[in-house]
Design an enzyme around this catalytic site. Sequence first.
Site, mmCIF file in Angstrom:
data_model
loop_
_atom_site.group_PDB
_atom_site.id
_atom_site.type_symbol
_atom_site.label_atom_id
_atom_site.label_comp_id
_atom_site.label_asym_id
_atom_site.label_seq_id
_atom_site.Cartn_x
_atom_site.Cartn_y
_atom_site.Cartn_z
ATOM 1 N N HIS A 63 54.010 -27.980 -19.025
ATOM 2 C CA HIS A 63 53.408 -29.388 -18.563
ATOM 3 C C HIS A 63 53.889 -30.475 -18.749
ATOM 4 O O HIS A 63 53.555 -30.055 -20.129
ATOM 5 C CB HIS A 63 52.390 -28.658 -18.459
ATOM 6 C CG HIS A 63 51.918 -27.066 -17.542
ATOM 7 N ND1 HIS A 63 51.906 -27.102 -16.449
ATOM 8 C CD2 HIS A 63 51.696 -26.090 -17.801
ATOM 9 C CE1 HIS A 63 51.521 -26.631 -15.510
ATOM 10 N NE2 HIS A 63 51.516 -25.182 -17.033
ATOM 11 N N LEU A 64 54.346 -31.221 -18.217
ATOM 12 C CA LEU A 64 54.971 -32.760 -19.062
ATOM 13 C C LEU A 64 53.845 -33.490 -18.829
ATOM 14 O O LEU A 64 54.133 -34.334 -19.249
ATOM 15 C CB LEU A 64 56.482 -33.298 -19.065
ATOM 16 C CG LEU A 64 57.632 -32.396 -19.438
ATOM 17 C CD1 LEU A 64 58.454 -32.353 -19.134
ATOM 18 C CD2 LEU A 64 57.447 -32.219 -21.002
ATOM 19 N N ARG A 65 52.766 -33.350 -17.832
ATOM 20 C CA ARG A 65 51.884 -34.098 -17.526
ATOM 21 C C ARG A 65 52.372 -36.058 -17.023
ATOM 22 O O ARG A 65 51.707 -36.354 -17.008
ATOM 23 C CB ARG A 65 51.482 -34.021 -18.331
ATOM 24 C CG ARG A 65 50.440 -33.086 -19.230
ATOM 25 C CD ARG A 65 49.905 -32.687 -18.777
ATOM 26 N NE ARG A 65 49.327 -31.188 -19.350
ATOM 27 C CZ ARG A 65 48.783 -30.076 -18.666
ATOM 28 N NH1 ARG A 65 49.272 -29.772 -17.383
ATOM 29 N NH2 ARG A 65 48.891 -28.901 -19.548
ATOM 30 N N ASN A 95 52.425 -29.689 -10.918
ATOM 31 C CA ASN A 95 51.094 -29.511 -11.846
ATOM 32 C C ASN A 95 50.696 -31.612 -11.769
ATOM 33 O O ASN A 95 49.956 -31.607 -12.944
ATOM 34 C CB ASN A 95 50.443 -29.087 -12.015
ATOM 35 C CG ASN A 95 49.962 -28.299 -13.043
ATOM 36 O OD1 ASN A 95 51.018 -28.481 -13.557
ATOM 37 N ND2 ASN A 95 49.610 -27.751 -13.546
ATOM 38 N N ASN A 278 45.241 -19.958 -19.251
ATOM 39 C CA ASN A 278 45.556 -19.057 -17.562
ATOM 40 C C ASN A 278 46.895 -18.402 -17.784
ATOM 41 O O ASN A 278 47.693 -19.792 -17.585
ATOM 42 C CB ASN A 278 45.075 -19.741 -16.471
ATOM 43 C CG ASN A 278 43.721 -20.148 -16.977
ATOM 44 O OD1 ASN A 278 43.040 -19.947 -16.354
ATOM 45 N ND2 ASN A 278 43.171 -20.875 -15.745
ATOM 46 N N ASP A 305 55.300 -21.568 -21.622
ATOM 47 C CA ASP A 305 53.763 -22.613 -20.306
ATOM 48 C C ASP A 305 53.379 -23.680 -21.464
ATOM 49 O O ASP A 305 51.993 -23.597 -21.134
ATOM 50 C CB ASP A 305 52.946 -21.572 -20.258
ATOM 51 C CG ASP A 305 51.777 -22.080 -18.979
ATOM 52 O OD1 ASP A 305 51.698 -23.175 -18.367
ATOM 53 O OD2 ASP A 305 50.658 -20.631 -18.751
ATOM 54 N N PRO A 322 42.615 -25.109 -19.677
ATOM 55 C CA PRO A 322 43.070 -23.597 -20.049
ATOM 56 C C PRO A 322 44.253 -24.372 -20.335
ATOM 57 O O PRO A 322 45.200 -25.265 -19.566
ATOM 58 C CB PRO A 322 43.069 -22.646 -18.982
ATOM 59 C CG PRO A 322 42.806 -24.045 -17.340
ATOM 60 C CD PRO A 322 41.820 -25.271 -17.512
ATOM 61 N N GLY A 323 44.905 -23.800 -21.794
ATOM 62 C CA GLY A 323 46.587 -23.896 -21.514
ATOM 63 C C GLY A 323 46.704 -23.986 -23.401
ATOM 64 O O GLY A 323 45.855 -24.534 -24.214
#
Length: 423
Positions: A63-65, A95, A278, A305, A322-323
């Site tokens: 996830h690089l956001r 996401n 999650n 993840d 979460p993460g």
Amino acid sequence: MLKLLLKKGFLIDPSQGLEGKYDILVENGKVKKIDEEIFEPEAEILDVEGYIVAPGFIDIHVHLRDPGQTYKEDIESGSRAAVAGGFTTVVCMPNTNPPIDNPQTANYVLEKGKKVGLCRVLPAGTITKGRKGKELADYYALKKAGCVAFTDDGSPVEDSSLMRKAMELVVQLDSVILDHCEDDKLAYGAINEGKVSALLGLSERSPEAEEIHVARDCILSYRTGARVHIQHITTELALDIVKHFKDKGAPVSCEVNPNHLIFTEEEVLHSGANARVNPPLRTRKGRKALIKGIQEGVIDCFATDHAPHQTFEKELVEFASPGIIGLQTALPMALELYRRGVISLKKMIEMFTLKPAQILKLPYGTLREGSPADIVVFDPNKEWVLNEETNFSKSRNTPLWGKTLKGKVIYTIKEGKIVYKDK
Ligand code: DOR
Ligand code: ZN
């Protein structure tokens, strides 16, 4: 300098069954030659004696956001963390905000990744528009724009009919679904349903939440012939289901997050919200099953993840995002399994290189002559501390923050260019 010669490293390249002391000659960004001894007076020499040399790692779950939540991470900081962790290719989850459900956003990610120029940043497109689970995204357009897979990661696709349609399209495109398996209604809470949730009075996510979706999507893969890759698998029964469908010939695969192999739900007692993820950290029994899943080949690959969140988003377990970040800790965690005698170095490297490449049909994860010279050089014994000085992510949400880790990347090379060098 167009030529680079890596001298005397211990090469492990599972794609060619190579394991031993070799020199590697890189020319114009590609692997030119691998041999026991190479002389090339024109080449820049990199002395890598005493280190392990492998194809650059591939992480198919980060996830690089970026765009949208760049206070947590962006493509530049995420790329820096990736190459410091030995990764030369990462697949960016959609996401983001806006989500990667349209070619423009996919293009933004690809172009920014190239501009940063450290690792290869490949976007995954969403399964459904806006990740809302209602309408399918335009896979043709997304694939054309460079999306290498489809996923609503972070959320499951609850509608089975929609998921079946998604799979039918994915078959036509010869693409793959990266599947976040958790039934929303059963997985509503903060941590694993078990001893620790009861002790702390926290809301829960049950193992069957995961298993039900794994079963459904393995069945749909079996029926449609779609390649389905189960993300972050955590339970024994989920593994039994994957094994069953693999044995029946369904094109299913699965990944494990190293955090699920090292920690259990009890970590929440020590690390609080930094141990919230999650699907959640589970039990010792579950962790044992994951290790067996690796040894028996049911689990195909590692995936971090990498899920950055800021400290203010990680205050109370019950309400935290979460993460766990993971790009820089994955190798030390995997090496820990090696030290415990759980996996060989060759198997570990295969799970970071060849296997993820095969799952996404990417031409990387190999040092065959003529391949892009994506290479990692690491010292399996070097100790270091993950702290403000060594962390490249904008976030620090991991139970390993401040801890001494064993195993350090010395060089990361992408297409013949040194993109990371240990101090
Ligand atoms: O813990 C998680 N965090 N699991 C996911 O599936 C999504 C991720 C995130 O985006 O933070
Ligand atoms: Zn996920």
